[in-house]
Design an enzyme around this catalytic site. Structure first.
Site: not given
Ligand code: AP5
Ligand code: MG
Ligand code: ZN
Length: 217
Positions: A88, A160
């Site tokens: 990222r 979360r």
């Molecule tokens: P991470 O866990 O990777 O969080 P993120 O990138 O912020 O992404 P999310 O997990 O919040 O979202 P997602 O895209 O996976 O969505 P989801 O499928 O759950 O990282 C967390 C933290 O860790 C970062 O902030 C950082 O601090 C650290 N970190 C991680 N990797 C790092 C790196 N490489 N470098 C540095 N720091 C790092 O879906 C979200 C919601 O929407 C769910 O409820 C789901 O059911 C719903 N949903 C999904 N798709 C749809 C749809 N099409 N329609 C309706 N609802 C939907």
């Molecule tokens: Mg995720």
């Protein structure tokens, strides 16, 4: 197949990753899930990561790069992997390239799940996750079969800590500043593919399969 998933917090990376991993038989590796597991087990990595994650900031590059280097050396990654949440930053992207070059491998695609900011808050506040297996649900858009329990492993679902409204907003700013440049980086290398993440979960998956199916041929 070697794929990375890009997209802002809440785009649906984790949701799509579970289905992609099943269909294409490649391990789903989420740095976020690894950090959360370490936080819940209070390991040294978890304690360090928590300081940054709780503020909505990125965990320092070197920590994350070393973690992935180690994970990609696992036997299960020999024939491919799906990275969710790594890289990222451009720095992490360069580190991944070096790692793959050393193995004589290359990335098949960087798949971006695109979604405007106004869709995101709703998704985050209704999200419930399983800390045991990483599955993610939504109280409205994707509820678990039994209220509060994971369909896959039966563990309790939780919210979360970084899904609070102020932290989400900080995470989105960080994404703009630090991860957007990585999208340009993959676009320049002709590795970027894009799906519309505003559609329903199944229909996003259909678009994803269209792209990955072509790569597999
Ligand atoms: P991470 O866990 O990777 O969080 P993120 O990138 O912020 O992404 P999310 O997990 O919040 O979202 P997602 O895209 O996976 O969505 P989801 O499928 O759950 O990282 C967390 C933290 O860790 C970062 O902030 C950082 O601090 C650290 N970190 C991680 N990797 C790092 C790196 N490489 N470098 C540095 N720091 C790092 O879906 C979200 C919601 O929407 C769910 O409820 C789901 O059911 C719903 N949903 C999904 N798709 C749809 C749809 N099409 N329609 C309706 N609802 C939907
Ligand atoms: Mg995720
Ligand atoms: Zn589970």
């Amino acid at each position: 197949m070697r794929i990375i998933l890009l997209g802002p917090p809440g785009a649906g990376k984790g949701t799509q990753a579970k289905s992609i991993s099943n269909k294409f038989a490649i391990p789903h590796i989420s740095t976020g899930d690894i950090f959360r597991k370490n936080i819940s087990e209070k390991t040294p990595l978890g304690i360090e990561a928590k300081k940054h994650i709780d503020k909505g900031h990125l965990v320092p590059d070197q920590l994350t790069i070393d973690l992935i280097k180690d994970r990609l050396n696992n036997e299960d990654c020999k024939n491919g992997f799906l990275l969710d949440g790594y890289p990222r930053t451009v720095n992490q992207g360069e580190a991944l390239k070096t790692l793959l070059d050393e193995k004589g491998h290359s990335l098949d695609t960087a798949l971006l799940i695109e979604i405007p900011r106004e869709f995101i808050l709703n998704r985050m506040t209704g999200r419930r996750v399983c800390l045991t297996c990483g599955a993610s649900y939504h109280i409205k858009f994707n509820p678990s079969k039994v209220d509060g329990k994971c369909d896959v492993c039966g563990s309790e679902l939780v919210q979360r800590a970084d899904d609070a409204e102020e932290t989400v907003s900080e995470r989105l700013d960080i994404y703009e500043a630090q991860t957007q440049p990585l999208i340009r980086y993959y676009d320049d290398k002709k590795l970027l593919s894009v799906v519309d993440g505003t559609k329903a979960i199944d229909s996003v998956f259909e678009s994803v399969c269209g792209i990955l199916g072509e790569i597999e041929e």
